[in-house]
Design a protein around this motif. Structure first.
Motif, PDB file in Angstrom:
ATOM      1  N   LYS A  62       0.999  -1.358  -0.167  1.00  0.00           N
ATOM      2  CA  LYS A  62      -0.288  -0.431  -0.006  1.00  0.00           C
ATOM      3  C   LYS A  62       0.536   0.938  -0.117  1.00  0.00           C
ATOM      4  O   LYS A  62       0.195   2.636   1.181  1.00  0.00           O
ATOM      5  N   SER A  63       2.168   1.280  -1.495  1.00  0.00           N
ATOM      6  CA  SER A  63       2.736   2.987  -0.727  1.00  0.00           C
ATOM      7  C   SER A  63       2.540   3.643  -1.818  1.00  0.00           C
ATOM      8  O   SER A  63       2.735   4.770  -1.682  1.00  0.00           O
ATOM      9  N   PHE A  64       1.734   3.133  -3.046  1.00  0.00           N
ATOM     10  CA  PHE A  64       0.913   3.943  -3.925  1.00  0.00           C
ATOM     11  C   PHE A  64      -0.224   4.584  -4.421  1.00  0.00           C
ATOM     12  O   PHE A  64      -0.862   3.439  -4.255  1.00  0.00           O
ATOM     13  N   PRO A  65      -0.722   5.513  -4.069  1.00  0.00           N
ATOM     14  CA  PRO A  65      -0.054   6.728  -3.662  1.00  0.00           C
ATOM     15  C   PRO A  65      -0.064   7.089  -2.263  1.00  0.00           C
ATOM     16  O   PRO A  65      -0.647   6.203  -1.400  1.00  0.00           O
ATOM     17  N   SER A  66       0.928   7.719  -1.855  1.00  0.00           N
ATOM     18  CA  SER A  66       1.040   8.484  -0.540  1.00  0.00           C
ATOM     19  C   SER A  66      -0.111   9.100   0.199  1.00  0.00           C
ATOM     20  O   SER A  66      -0.677   9.957  -0.306  1.00  0.00           O
ATOM     21  N   ARG A  67      -0.638   8.495   1.549  1.00  0.00           N
ATOM     22  CA  ARG A  67      -1.892   9.301   2.006  1.00  0.00           C
ATOM     23  C   ARG A  67      -1.226  10.328   2.679  1.00  0.00           C
ATOM     24  O   ARG A  67      -2.448  11.775   2.853  1.00  0.00           O
ATOM     25  N   HIS A  68      -0.215   9.928   2.872  1.00  0.00           N
ATOM     26  CA  HIS A  68       0.004  11.631   3.943  1.00  0.00           C
ATOM     27  C   HIS A  68       0.121  13.036   3.392  1.00  0.00           C
ATOM     28  O   HIS A  68       0.591  13.475   3.360  1.00  0.00           O
ATOM     29  N   VAL A  69       0.665  12.471   1.973  1.00  0.00           N
ATOM     30  CA  VAL A  69       1.516  13.856   0.942  1.00  0.00           C
ATOM     31  C   VAL A  69      -0.254  13.954   0.551  1.00  0.00           C
ATOM     32  O   VAL A  69      -0.352  14.991   0.040  1.00  0.00           O
ATOM     33  N   PHE A  70      -0.838  13.402   0.238  1.00  0.00           N
ATOM     34  CA  PHE A  70      -2.232  13.292  -0.261  1.00  0.00           C
ATOM     35  C   PHE A  70      -3.194  14.532   0.782  1.00  0.00           C
ATOM     36  O   PHE A  70      -3.935  15.399   0.423  1.00  0.00           O
ATOM     37  N   SER A  71      -2.500  13.965   1.809  1.00  0.00           N
ATOM     38  CA  SER A  71      -3.917  14.571   2.942  1.00  0.00           C
ATOM     39  C   SER A  71      -3.394  15.708   3.109  1.00  0.00           C
ATOM     40  O   SER A  71      -4.411  16.830   3.260  1.00  0.00           O
ATOM     41  N   ALA A  72      -1.782  16.163   3.361  1.00  0.00           N
ATOM     42  CA  ALA A  72      -1.137  17.526   3.574  1.00  0.00           C
ATOM     43  C   ALA A  72      -1.587  18.189   2.377  1.00  0.00           C
ATOM     44  O   ALA A  72      -1.635  19.533   2.803  1.00  0.00           O
ATOM     45  N   THR A  73      -1.624  17.543   1.485  1.00  0.00           N
ATOM     46  CA  THR A  73      -1.801  18.549   0.140  1.00  0.00           C
ATOM     47  C   THR A  73      -3.360  18.796  -0.116  1.00  0.00           C
ATOM     48  O   THR A  73      -3.673  20.372  -0.338  1.00  0.00           O
ATOM     49  N   VAL A  74      -3.898  18.313   0.241  1.00  0.00           N
ATOM     50  CA  VAL A  74      -5.785  18.861   0.193  1.00  0.00           C
ATOM     51  C   VAL A  74      -5.834  19.248   0.763  1.00  0.00           C
ATOM     52  O   VAL A  74      -6.419  20.136   0.778  1.00  0.00           O
ATOM     53  N   ILE A  75      -5.490  19.471   1.935  1.00  0.00           N
ATOM     54  CA  ILE A  75      -5.764  20.825   3.347  1.00  0.00           C
ATOM     55  C   ILE A  75      -5.022  21.752   2.647  1.00  0.00           C
ATOM     56  O   ILE A  75      -5.640  22.748   3.468  1.00  0.00           O
ATOM     57  N   ALA A  76      -4.107  21.441   2.126  1.00  0.00           N
ATOM     58  CA  ALA A  76      -3.162  22.977   1.309  1.00  0.00           C
ATOM     59  C   ALA A  76      -4.252  23.878   0.997  1.00  0.00           C
ATOM     60  O   ALA A  76      -4.486  24.724   0.980  1.00  0.00           O
ATOM     61  N   ASN A 102      -6.892  32.085   2.973  1.00  0.00           N
ATOM     62  CA  ASN A 102      -5.389  32.652   3.082  1.00  0.00           C
ATOM     63  C   ASN A 102      -5.033  31.998   2.235  1.00  0.00           C
ATOM     64  O   ASN A 102      -4.042  30.652   2.222  1.00  0.00           O
ATOM     65  N   PRO A 103      -4.290  32.921   0.986  1.00  0.00           N
ATOM     66  CA  PRO A 103      -3.393  32.295  -0.437  1.00  0.00           C
ATOM     67  C   PRO A 103      -2.563  32.266   0.487  1.00  0.00           C
ATOM     68  O   PRO A 103      -1.131  31.082   0.018  1.00  0.00           O
ATOM     69  N   TRP A 104      -1.443  33.086   1.206  1.00  0.00           N
ATOM     70  CA  TRP A 104      -0.255  32.981   1.774  1.00  0.00           C
ATOM     71  C   TRP A 104       0.251  31.999   3.045  1.00  0.00           C
ATOM     72  O   TRP A 104       0.905  30.853   2.456  1.00  0.00           O
ATOM     73  N   LEU A 105      -1.163  31.380   3.424  1.00  0.00           N
ATOM     74  CA  LEU A 105      -1.157  30.571   4.476  1.00  0.00           C
ATOM     75  C   LEU A 105      -1.292  28.569   3.385  1.00  0.00           C
ATOM     76  O   LEU A 105      -0.339  28.341   3.815  1.00  0.00           O
ATOM     77  N   GLY A 106      -2.423  28.928   2.091  1.00  0.00           N
ATOM     78  CA  GLY A 106      -2.475  27.744   1.320  1.00  0.00           C
ATOM     79  C   GLY A 106      -0.913  27.598   0.553  1.00  0.00           C
ATOM     80  O   GLY A 106      -0.464  26.360   1.136  1.00  0.00           O
ATOM     81  N   GLY A 107      -0.319  28.663   0.715  1.00  0.00           N
ATOM     82  CA  GLY A 107       0.906  28.838  -0.910  1.00  0.00           C
ATOM     83  C   GLY A 107       2.029  27.869   0.399  1.00  0.00           C
ATOM     84  O   GLY A 107       2.665  26.984  -0.203  1.00  0.00           O
ATOM     85  N   THR A 108       2.306  28.338   0.982  1.00  0.00           N
ATOM     86  CA  THR A 108       3.011  27.315   2.723  1.00  0.00           C
ATOM     87  C   THR A 108       2.967  26.757   2.733  1.00  0.00           C
ATOM     88  O   THR A 108       3.761  25.695   3.060  1.00  0.00           O
ATOM     89  N   MET A 109       1.344  26.499   3.221  1.00  0.00           N
ATOM     90  CA  MET A 109       1.192  24.943   3.549  1.00  0.00           C
ATOM     91  C   MET A 109       1.018  24.077   2.219  1.00  0.00           C
ATOM     92  O   MET A 109       1.677  22.407   2.596  1.00  0.00           O
ATOM     93  N   LEU A 110       1.695  24.242   1.582  1.00  0.00           N
ATOM     94  CA  LEU A 110       1.566  23.447  -0.691  1.00  0.00           C
ATOM     95  C   LEU A 110       2.849  23.306  -0.542  1.00  0.00           C
ATOM     96  O   LEU A 110       3.499  22.380  -0.863  1.00  0.00           O
ATOM     97  N   PHE A 111       3.843  23.951   0.106  1.00  0.00           N
ATOM     98  CA  PHE A 111       5.236  24.131   0.040  1.00  0.00           C
ATOM     99  C   PHE A 111       5.628  23.133   1.395  1.00  0.00           C
ATOM    100  O   PHE A 111       6.949  22.350   0.882  1.00  0.00           O
ATOM    101  N   LEU A 112       5.658  23.064   2.338  1.00  0.00           N
ATOM    102  CA  LEU A 112       5.185  21.778   3.592  1.00  0.00           C
ATOM    103  C   LEU A 112       4.926  20.717   2.975  1.00  0.00           C
ATOM    104  O   LEU A 112       5.999  20.126   3.307  1.00  0.00           O
ATOM    105  N   ALA A 113       4.206  20.494   2.628  1.00  0.00           N
ATOM    106  CA  ALA A 113       3.682  19.630   1.714  1.00  0.00           C
ATOM    107  C   ALA A 113       4.239  18.740   0.630  1.00  0.00           C
ATOM    108  O   ALA A 113       5.169  17.660   0.786  1.00  0.00           O
ATOM    109  N   ALA A 114       5.331  19.110  -0.080  1.00  0.00           N
ATOM    110  CA  ALA A 114       6.179  18.956  -1.389  1.00  0.00           C
ATOM    111  C   ALA A 114       7.656  19.171   0.058  1.00  0.00           C
ATOM    112  O   ALA A 114       7.951  17.279  -1.051  1.00  0.00           O
TER     113      ALA A 114
END
Length: 115
Positions: A49-63, A70-82
């Motif tokens: 169950k490696s593909f795809p990553s649920r951790h990364v999916f969750s962080a990205t969709v929350i971002a 808030n575009p600044w907050l969302g952009g920061t969170m997208l960066f942190l998801a990466a």
């Protein structure tokens, strides 16, 4: 109107997580520490169950949701998801394609929030 927005947000995000989890279970890709002779840096006992990553999916969709508020907050969170995606690969628990798929699917599901 507020309840409708809450309901559709939960439906989109939760439905995306459910479908992603179902796809993971059906595909059941082995994890890097199962196929390579490595000890993962991130403690993980589960197999497959490696593909795809649920951790990364969750962080990205929350971002993506935060980006609506808030575009600044969302952009920061997208960066942190990466960053999270990179750490999951370096930690030995995902392949690059696992985290890339989680990130892209997270963005696509997140875009549904804009409808």
């Amino acid at each position: 109107n507020g309840w409708f927005v809450l309901f559709t947000t939960v439906l989109i995000m939760g439905g995306g997580f459910f479908l992603l989890s179902l796809g993971r279970r059906l595909y059941n890709r082995p994890r890097p520490y199962q196929t390579w002779d490595i000890q993962p840096l991130i403690k993980k006992d589960s197999l497959g169950k490696s593909f795809p990553s649920r951790h990364v999916f969750s962080a990205t969709v929350i971002a993506m949701l935060a980006l609506l508020i808030n575009p600044w907050l969302g952009g920061t969170m997208l960066f942190l998801a990466a960053i999270l995606a990179i750490l999951r690969v370096l930690g030995g628990v995902h392949y690059p394609s696992d985290v890339l798929a989680g990130y892209v699917i997270g963005i696509l599901v997140g875009l549904l929030l804009y409808l």
